[in-house]
Each structure stands twice: as C-alpha cells, then as structure tokens.
Design a protein around this motif. Structure first.
Motif, PDB file in Angstrom:
ATOM      1  N   ALA A 187     -17.209  34.458  16.173  1.00  0.00           N
ATOM      2  CA  ALA A 187     -18.608  34.075  16.364  1.00  0.00           C
ATOM      3  C   ALA A 187     -18.757  32.878  17.289  1.00  0.00           C
ATOM      4  O   ALA A 187     -19.795  32.719  17.942  1.00  0.00           O
ATOM      5  CB  ALA A 187     -19.242  33.777  15.009  1.00  0.00           C
ATOM      6  N   LEU A 188     -17.735  32.030  17.338  1.00  0.00           N
ATOM      7  CA  LEU A 188     -17.800  30.816  18.159  1.00  0.00           C
ATOM      8  C   LEU A 188     -17.197  31.003  19.544  1.00  0.00           C
ATOM      9  O   LEU A 188     -17.329  30.120  20.403  1.00  0.00           O
ATOM     10  CB  LEU A 188     -17.065  29.670  17.453  1.00  0.00           C
ATOM     11  CG  LEU A 188     -17.691  29.165  16.156  1.00  0.00           C
ATOM     12  CD1 LEU A 188     -16.770  28.133  15.507  1.00  0.00           C
ATOM     13  CD2 LEU A 188     -19.064  28.570  16.411  1.00  0.00           C
ATOM     14  N   ALA A 189     -16.561  32.139  19.785  1.00  0.00           N
ATOM     15  CA  ALA A 189     -15.820  32.328  21.035  1.00  0.00           C
ATOM     16  C   ALA A 189     -16.715  32.238  22.264  1.00  0.00           C
ATOM     17  O   ALA A 189     -16.293  31.762  23.326  1.00  0.00           O
ATOM     18  CB  ALA A 189     -15.096  33.681  21.012  1.00  0.00           C
ATOM     19  N   THR A 213     -10.292  37.161  19.411  1.00  0.00           N
ATOM     20  CA  THR A 213     -11.127  36.019  19.775  1.00  0.00           C
ATOM     21  C   THR A 213     -11.518  36.086  21.241  1.00  0.00           C
ATOM     22  O   THR A 213     -12.688  35.901  21.612  1.00  0.00           O
ATOM     23  CB  THR A 213     -10.401  34.700  19.477  1.00  0.00           C
ATOM     24  OG1 THR A 213     -10.026  34.665  18.091  1.00  0.00           O
ATOM     25  CG2 THR A 213     -11.289  33.500  19.779  1.00  0.00           C
ATOM     26  N   ASN A 214     -10.562  36.370  22.102  1.00  0.00           N
ATOM     27  CA  ASN A 214     -10.848  36.480  23.534  1.00  0.00           C
ATOM     28  C   ASN A 214     -11.754  37.662  23.840  1.00  0.00           C
ATOM     29  O   ASN A 214     -12.653  37.582  24.686  1.00  0.00           O
ATOM     30  CB  ASN A 214      -9.539  36.602  24.324  1.00  0.00           C
ATOM     31  CG  ASN A 214      -8.868  35.263  24.541  1.00  0.00           C
ATOM     32  OD1 ASN A 214      -9.193  34.536  25.470  1.00  0.00           O
ATOM     33  ND2 ASN A 214      -7.938  34.917  23.653  1.00  0.00           N
ATOM     34  N   PHE A 215     -11.530  38.778  23.142  1.00  0.00           N
ATOM     35  CA  PHE A 215     -12.355  39.957  23.358  1.00  0.00           C
ATOM     36  C   PHE A 215     -13.807  39.685  22.977  1.00  0.00           C
ATOM     37  O   PHE A 215     -14.744  40.107  23.678  1.00  0.00           O
ATOM     38  CB  PHE A 215     -11.809  41.130  22.542  1.00  0.00           C
ATOM     39  CG  PHE A 215     -12.599  42.387  22.690  1.00  0.00           C
ATOM     40  CD1 PHE A 215     -12.543  43.132  23.860  1.00  0.00           C
ATOM     41  CD2 PHE A 215     -13.415  42.838  21.657  1.00  0.00           C
ATOM     42  CE1 PHE A 215     -13.278  44.298  24.009  1.00  0.00           C
ATOM     43  CE2 PHE A 215     -14.152  44.003  21.793  1.00  0.00           C
ATOM     44  CZ  PHE A 215     -14.089  44.733  22.973  1.00  0.00           C
ATOM     45  N   SER A 216     -14.013  38.961  21.880  1.00  0.00           N
ATOM     46  CA  SER A 216     -15.369  38.629  21.444  1.00  0.00           C
ATOM     47  C   SER A 216     -16.094  37.797  22.494  1.00  0.00           C
ATOM     48  O   SER A 216     -17.300  37.968  22.716  1.00  0.00           O
ATOM     49  CB  SER A 216     -15.328  37.873  20.112  1.00  0.00           C
ATOM     50  OG  SER A 216     -14.845  38.702  19.082  1.00  0.00           O
ATOM     51  N   ILE A 269     -26.615  28.629  18.228  1.00  0.00           N
ATOM     52  CA  ILE A 269     -27.103  28.917  16.878  1.00  0.00           C
ATOM     53  C   ILE A 269     -26.026  29.726  16.166  1.00  0.00           C
ATOM     54  O   ILE A 269     -25.552  30.732  16.695  1.00  0.00           O
ATOM     55  CB  ILE A 269     -28.409  29.735  16.905  1.00  0.00           C
ATOM     56  CG1 ILE A 269     -29.479  29.030  17.737  1.00  0.00           C
ATOM     57  CG2 ILE A 269     -28.916  30.003  15.493  1.00  0.00           C
ATOM     58  CD1 ILE A 269     -30.672  29.924  18.065  1.00  0.00           C
ATOM     59  N   LEU A 270     -25.656  29.295  14.968  1.00  0.00           N
ATOM     60  CA  LEU A 270     -24.617  30.007  14.217  1.00  0.00           C
ATOM     61  C   LEU A 270     -25.156  30.395  12.849  1.00  0.00           C
ATOM     62  O   LEU A 270     -25.601  29.556  12.077  1.00  0.00           O
ATOM     63  CB  LEU A 270     -23.374  29.132  14.043  1.00  0.00           C
ATOM     64  CG  LEU A 270     -22.205  29.784  13.283  1.00  0.00           C
ATOM     65  CD1 LEU A 270     -21.653  30.973  14.055  1.00  0.00           C
ATOM     66  CD2 LEU A 270     -21.092  28.765  13.019  1.00  0.00           C
ATOM     67  N   LEU A 324     -22.792  35.093  14.850  1.00  0.00           N
ATOM     68  CA  LEU A 324     -23.010  35.604  13.498  1.00  0.00           C
ATOM     69  C   LEU A 324     -21.682  35.792  12.788  1.00  0.00           C
ATOM     70  O   LEU A 324     -20.784  36.460  13.302  1.00  0.00           O
ATOM     71  CB  LEU A 324     -23.758  36.943  13.545  1.00  0.00           C
ATOM     72  CG  LEU A 324     -23.828  37.724  12.221  1.00  0.00           C
ATOM     73  CD1 LEU A 324     -24.617  36.941  11.165  1.00  0.00           C
ATOM     74  CD2 LEU A 324     -24.457  39.104  12.450  1.00  0.00           C
ATOM     75  N   VAL A 325     -21.583  35.195  11.619  1.00  0.00           N
ATOM     76  CA  VAL A 325     -20.441  35.428  10.736  1.00  0.00           C
ATOM     77  C   VAL A 325     -20.961  36.257   9.566  1.00  0.00           C
ATOM     78  O   VAL A 325     -21.638  35.730   8.683  1.00  0.00           O
ATOM     79  CB  VAL A 325     -19.826  34.106  10.232  1.00  0.00           C
ATOM     80  CG1 VAL A 325     -18.636  34.396   9.317  1.00  0.00           C
ATOM     81  CG2 VAL A 325     -19.403  33.234  11.392  1.00  0.00           C
TER      82      VAL A 325
END
Length: 321
Positions: A161-163, A112-115, A168-169, A95-96
């Motif tokens: 969101a892509l990490a 990004t890594n945390f997500s 589905i985005l 989700l963005v």
C-alpha cells in the motif's frame, strides 16, 4: 507514550485531504448499505472509524478507493474527484485490506515493486527498500510470501500500500489476528507514517486502538455516521464517572431515602454505584455520604472509575438500535 490524539493542534485549520459528500450505496437487492455519508478528513490526522459488523465501514472505504461504485454522492481525494479523475485520485490512496490476499508465490521484494508499478510510478528501489526496512521486512525481501507468518503477511500488505507513496492510507482492521507486541509495533509505525505526512484512516474492532491512536473518531451504525468528534472532546462530552461504594452490610433493596440519587444496587447487594457527569461541578457525593450516614448504611470502601471509549461506543450504538 503520548497518543497523537492528545495533541493540541487544531486539525480543522489544516486543508482537508478527503471530502465525502452525500455518499449513498443501495444494492440491487434493496439493501441500503450507506444512507448518505458526509465526512471531511484533514491532512495529517489519524481518523478512526468505529462501528459494529455490517455498519458500513468497509463499504465506505471501498467506495473511496474506487472498488465499489456509490449510488449517489461524491468523493474528492487530495483534490481529485474519484470518478472524474479516477487515476490521479487512486494514486493518492493506499489501502491495506482486512483480508490477507497476497500473491503467495511472489517474493516480498517483487510484490512491493510490482505494486508501485501498478500506479504508473517509475521504479524506485531506494523507496521500496526504505518501506521494507521501516516495516522490518528487509531481511525477508527474498522470501516467498507463502512462507511468512500472518503478522508478516499483514506487514507485506502495508508495504504494497505504501509502495506508490500515497498521501492517504486506509487501514481496514490492520491488527486483526496479530499478537499484542506486533499490534504495538504497528501503532508505532502508524505514528511514524503520520509524522512523515501520510493521513491515516483506520477501522478497528479494538476500541483501545482508537483510544490510543486517533485524533478524531467517527462512529457508523446501520450505514449512517452518528457522531464525528475529536477524541478528547467526545470523551469529555459523553464520558461518565462512577463511584462504587462497598457496604459493610448488604442491602436487599434501595432505601426510599436514596430514591433521589442516580444509584444502582449490585446484584449481591454489597455495593452501591453512583453515576455522574465526569465534568460536572456538582457530583452529589457529599450529599449522598451524608444521607447514607443518616440511614445508618455504613461504607467500608469506595473507588471511582471513568467511562472508556468502549463504554461510549456501546452506548452510542445501543441508542441507535
């Protein structure tokens, strides 16, 4: 540049990746945000959800993403019920959000890594690097998010969101507040994501964005889906053409002899506008030109135009008002 919406692939032959059945949301105040939504999204498509402010777009997305609890109905994401199998379902979804909520003191790389870790995915520096490179963020990986521009912060939201490699985005107003060039860059990025196998659902206020990007379009108004259709078919079904005839001499009113035509007279009287079905064989243009000649109304110029998706959207929402 060809739009993915112009493809000839029949999406309804692909397996559905998202199934929304009878989803309702009524708040404690009695406000009915969603009145019963049924929607199927197919694997590999770009689906645009359009609607005015307060129509229920974000509420629907938040329910699918597990942020808001539905009053009734069910949602299955990539084979997983979002209630009974919440963790697996949520791991399939990225989700963005529309708002720029970011951990401002963290670096781009750290957030990004945390997500990724939030969804139980093992560390994968190579994947995170690819995501940042694809979003033109690699050079900013050590930068604190608070120091980035608004457009770059939005890219960071997409990276987060892509990490965890969702299938589905959701993009909720992804280009709100960004400049035209960045908007086009993001359109290209969305196409590339779709080509990589990610199904995209976007909400947008920019009608040209949906017209450029989407395979199918849904219009939501007052908590109800009023139309879901292939973009090309929607424009074919509901689109109209207009022929504008510039007159040599202005008219003060339409002549009774023109009453049989779907005509409108411009405010200054210098133009007649004929509306007709864009795909009808009978446009009545030859008959109109003959009638004008018989009435001694001289035409000095004419040009035609076709309804845009924005025109169709406005007409649909107005009809439900």
């Amino acid at each position: 540049m060809n739009s993915p919406g112009n493809t000839t692939v029949r999406l309804d032959t692909a397996p559905p990746i998202l199934a929304v059945s009878g989803v309702r949301k009524t708040y404690a105040s009695g406000l009915v945000a969603l009145g019963g939504i049924d929607l199927t999204i197919y694997r590999g498509e770009i689906f645009a959800l359009l609607g005015p402010n307060g129509a229920g777009k974000t509420t629907l997305i938040n329910i699918i993403c597990g942020i808001v609890t539905a009053t009734a109905g069910s949602v299955v994401a990539d084979g997983h019920d979002i209630v009974r199998d919440y963790r697996a379902a949520r791991s399939r979804i990225g989700l963005v959000p529309q708002e720029l909520h970011t951990d401002t003191f963290e670096s781009v790389w750290a957030t990004t890594n945390f997500s990724r870790g939030l969804f139980g995915k093992p560390p994968n520096p190579a994947h995170c690097e690819k995501v940042l490179r694809d979003l033109s963020l690699w050079d900013k990986r050590d930068e604190r998010i608070m120091n980035l521009s608004g457009g770059m912060k939005r890219r960071v939201l997409i990276a987060k969101a892509l990490a965890h490699e969702p299938t589905i985005l959701f993009l909720d107003e992804p280009t709100a507040g960004v400049d035209v060039q960045l908007r086009r860059d993001m359109w290209q990025m969305v196409r590339e994501l779709r080509d990589s196998g990610v199904t995209i659902i976007l909400t947008t206020h920019y009608i040209e964005e949906a017209e450029e990007m989407a395979d199918r379009i849904g219009v939501i108004s007052k908590g109800e889906l009023i139309v879901v259709e292939d973009k090309t078919l929607l424009m074919r079904k509901l689109g109209k053409r207009q022929l504008t005839l510039q007159l040599q001499q202005p008219l003060t009113q339409l002549s009774p002899g023109l009453s049989g035509y779907p005509l409108a007279l411009s405010a200054d009287g210098h133009a007649l506008v004929l509306s007709f079905d864009a795909h009808s064989r009978e446009t009545r243009i030859p008959a109109l030109l003959k009638t004008l000649a018989e009435l001694n109304i001289e035409v000095k110029d004419l040009h035609s135009s076709e309804s845009s998706l924005e025109d169709i959207f406005v007409d649909l929402v107005r009809a439900r008002a």
